[in-house]
Structure formats: C-alpha cells, structure tokens
Design a protein around this motif. Structure first.
Motif, PDB file in Angstrom:
ATOM      1  N   ARG A 184      50.331  41.721 138.181  1.00 49.67           N
ATOM      2  CA  ARG A 184      49.142  42.446 137.959  1.00 49.67           C
ATOM      3  C   ARG A 184      49.305  43.605 137.119  1.00 49.67           C
ATOM      4  NH1 ARG A 184      48.117  46.555 142.672  1.00 49.67           N
ATOM      5  NH2 ARG A 184      50.348  46.330 143.422  1.00 49.67           N
TER       6      ARG A 184
ATOM      7  N   ALA B 165      46.190  44.141 134.276  1.00 51.07           N
ATOM      8  CA  ALA B 165      45.386  45.408 134.413  1.00 51.07           C
ATOM      9  C   ALA B 165      45.569  46.103 133.239  1.00 51.07           C
ATOM     10  CB  ALA B 165      45.920  46.251 135.797  1.00 51.07           C
TER      11      ALA B 165
ATOM     12  N   LYS C 240      45.676  52.062 140.473  1.00 54.48           N
ATOM     13  CA  LYS C 240      45.917  50.969 141.459  1.00 54.48           C
ATOM     14  C   LYS C 240      46.720  49.736 140.891  1.00 54.48           C
ATOM     15  CE  LYS C 240      42.804  48.001 144.139  1.00 54.48           C
ATOM     16  NZ  LYS C 240      42.941  46.754 142.908  1.00 54.48           N
ATOM     17  N   ASP C 241      46.589  49.251 139.956  1.00 53.21           N
ATOM     18  CA  ASP C 241      47.200  48.218 139.413  1.00 53.21           C
ATOM     19  C   ASP C 241      48.301  48.201 138.395  1.00 53.21           C
ATOM     20  OD1 ASP C 241      45.818  46.402 141.222  1.00 53.21           O
ATOM     21  OD2 ASP C 241      43.893  46.455 139.860  1.00 53.21           O
TER      22      ASP C 241
ATOM     23  N   GLY D 265      51.311  47.894 140.260  1.00 52.37           N
ATOM     24  CA  GLY D 265      52.094  46.408 140.070  1.00 52.37           C
ATOM     25  C   GLY D 265      53.445  46.904 139.504  1.00 52.37           C
TER      26      GLY D 265
END
Lengths: 83, 329
Positions: B150, B154, B271-272, B276
């Motif tokens: 992820r 990203a 977020k990622d 991640g």
C-alpha cells in the motif's frame, strides 16, 4: 492495455465503452472522513449546481465537503482548524 | 560547474572532485560548524553527484569510497545535530498536529510574501528554492524500492503526479522552470547554488540525507508528508503574492497547481504512505515523527533567516541577482 481474451468483457450489456466502471458492476469506492475532503479515484467530472461541469484527471481527487474551499469543488485544505 | 568553496571543507572537496588534491581530514570535518556554509556546501557537493553531477567532475566519483567516507563523516554530524535540535514527539499524530492547524495570524515567509513581498524578494525566493524545485520529487523517489504494498503504490502514485502524470510539460520541475522564466531568472540547473545561504542548503541536504539512506526511510516519509501537508495553504499565499506583484501567468500557475495537487497528496500520504508503512513496520513510527520535526525545524530556520534579511532591507542571497527583464503582461 486492451482486455485479454481470458478476462470477462468490461461492458457485456453493450454499454458505451466510455461509461464509468461502476456502470459495469464494479463499484467505485469513495473514501469519506468526518473531517476532510471526500477522496474519489480520478478522472472525475463534477456537475455543479448551475449545471456547469468541471473535471480533473488526477489519479485521486479530493472533493471539498466543508464548503469553505476557494477552489470548490476541489479541496484546498480550508477545512483545517485555525488557531 | 562546481560552485565556489566557502571554507576548508568545501575547498578540499571541490579540489578532490577536480582530481587535484586530498579530501579534508577528520579533524577538519569535526571542527566545522555543522549548519555552517562550509560543511553544508561540502555535503551538498557530495549529494549532487547522485542527482545530475557537475560538468567538470568525473561521474564515477559518485561511488568513490574515500569521498563516501568523507560524506559519511559529515552526515554523522548533521544527523546527530538534527536529532538533538528537532523537537521530540511521542507519536506521528503528535508530530503532525502542529502543521495540520492553520495559524490565524501567520508570520511565516509565505505570509510575508503574500502581504508585502516585493518582486525582488519573490525573485530571491525563487532563486533559492530552485535548488530543490528543479529536481522536485527526486529525493523522494529513492524511497520507492524501500516501501512495499500500500505504501509503495501510494507513494508511486503521488510521485507520478509530481512528474506530470506522464506528460513532460506538466512535470513540476518544468512548471518551476516556467515560473523562473516569468521572474527573469536563469533556469540552468545549479545556477543559483553559489547564491544560496547555508540555511537553504540545509533544507535540501536534509532530503538527500533521508532519501539516500534506507535506514532513514521512515524519516523520508515524514519529510514528504510535511511538505505535502504544508504546501497547499502556503502555495495559496505564494500564488496571491505572484498575482499581486504581476509576476506572470506561469509563476501563478505553479502555485495554483500546488494548492489543488497537494491537498490531494496530503490525504494520500497520510492515509496510505504513512498508514501503509506503519502497518508494515510499526517500529518506524519514531523515525516518521523525527522526519516531520526535522523538516519543520530546518524550514523554520530558513524562514527566520529570510525574514531577518528582508526585514532589514537586505538581500537574502550570497550574490545579488542581476537585474533581469521581468515579465511583461
């Protein structure tokens, strides 16, 4: 890249090839947060209240949900707390 | 071409790069002020070999073991100073909290330029920032092989956007060159290294340090997040400064584009990329927080320097810009 023969056709019902993926049964996931913009995978067209349409071909698009953006409908981080 | 040396370290390094003399001694490296003109320029020269190099330097020196040893000695001092000076945070969220709030009465460089910046100050700002923006996103590309899943996907997506989404005329470094042209600046890569003060070199050396070391991948991600989070509101102020001074359409466009792009990038990075990375390697959280804090610390130092010079009516550059024809609309 065209679909390989082993893959199911994207638009079995004969929908126009330019139709969004969601129309072919693949749901597009939209990310929402209580605070911050709505994230939608691009490219995106947005129809505004007056009927005009704006578009973005970015890989991911941040749509303003706080209505404070000066670049509405795109997020410009105006949702942030001020101190 | 190699810039002019600013002291014994940078003199020895430039001489060595020309094949004409020895590297600085360990004692010389230990004696130089860590954020000073001399050490920061010497480090900048070592790092530049990994980007585009210099016309008058043999490209193979990029992996010269003796030069790498000297670079490592400077890096140890730089990193130790940053770990000492950057504020400590208990968590990544704690480190990010301060930059996710917009000050009502901000006093930073972008506030100054928006409210009362003059064209000569915008030109100086652009000349300084050109050391990064002409290689925008490059230091961060080094982290890609060190991420997975992820976080990698990203990070690659954001970098793809920085590189114009596959269109050469939209590469952010290209948009920056167009801004420089509007401001009557020379877009030649490396043209303004001689003009750049140590505080600016520190901000670029920071990204190179984080980018080149896999062990600092958490800090690199923290750096990238800080840039993306602070860029959108700062770019809006700089776009207003460009409009108010009539800098030109490309100068406005660069910052307008970053208002929108970085509002998206911020969300994806938080977020990622961070999410991640910490899902894969939760033990890197303190490094991410350090990357954020070190970036804020070095940017604040640069801001203080610029505002002190401009507030005193002085140039912030080491060498004045030539009077150039400015944009005529």
């Amino acid at each position: 890249m065209p679909n390989s023969p082993s893959e199911p056709a994207r638009h079995p019902s004969g929908a126009p090839s330019g139709a969004p993926e969601a129309a072919s049964g693949e749901a597009r996931r939209v990310v929402v947060r209580r605070k911050g913009p709505m994230l939608v995978e691009g490219p995106v067209e947005v129809e505004l209240e007056d009927g005009s349409v704006v578009s973005s071909d970015r890989f991911q698009v941040a749509l303003c949900t706080c209505r404070r953006s000066r670049r509405y409908p795109w997020c410009d981080t105006s949702h942030r707390d001020r101190a | 071409m190699l810039p002019a040396p600013r002291g014994p370290l940078s003199r020895a390094v430039t001489t060595y790069l020309r094949g004409a003399g020895p590297l600085p001694s360990e004692a010389e490296v230990a004696a130089a002020p860590v954020y000073g003109e001399d050490l920061q320029l010497a480090l900048y020269l070592c790092y530049e070999l990994h980007y585009r190099g210099f016309a008058d330097v043999a490209p193979a020196l990029e992996w010269d073991p003796d030069l790498l040893r000297t670079r490592a000695a400077m890096e140890r001092r730089f990193l130790a100073a940053l770990r000492e000076d950057a504020p400590r945070h208990d968590s990544v969220d704690g480190a990010l909290a301060g930059i996710l709030v917009e000050p009502v009465d901000g006093t930073g460089v972008s506030h100054f330029l928006r409210d009362k910046g003059e064209l000569w100050q915008l030109r100086e700002y652009a000349a300084l920032r050109s050391l990064y923006h002409l290689k925008e996103a490059d230091p961060h590309a080094w982290v890609l092989p060190r991420l997975r899943g992820r976080a990698k996907a990203a990070m690659a997506a954001v970098e793809f956007d920085e590189y114009g989404g596959g269109r050469a005329d939209r590469v952010h470094a290209r948009l920056w060159a167009d801004l420089m042209t509007d401001l009557g600046l020379d877009t030649t890569y490396g043209r303004y290294v001689d003009a750049a003060c140590a505080e600016l070199l520190v901000t670029v050396n920071l990204m190179s340090l984080f980018g080149l070391h896999r062990t600092l991948r958490g800090a690199l991600v923290g750096h990238f997040a800080t840039v993306e989070i602070t860029s959108s509101p700062g770019s809006r102020r700089l776009a207003e400064a460009m409009r108010r001074t009539g800098a030109g359409p490309a100068a406005e466009h660069f910052y307008d584009e970053h208002v929108e792009a970085d509002a998206v990038h911020e969300q994806v990075v938080r977020k990622d990329v961070i999410g991640g990375l910490l899902e894969d390697e939760p033990e890197l959280a303190p490094d991410v927080a350090f990357g954020v804090a070190a970036t804020v610390f070095t940017e604040d130092r640069l801001g203080d320097r610029l505002l002190a010079d401009w507030g005193g009516g002085r140039s912030a550059l080491r060498a004045p810009l030539s009077q150039a024809a400015t944009h005529v609309s």
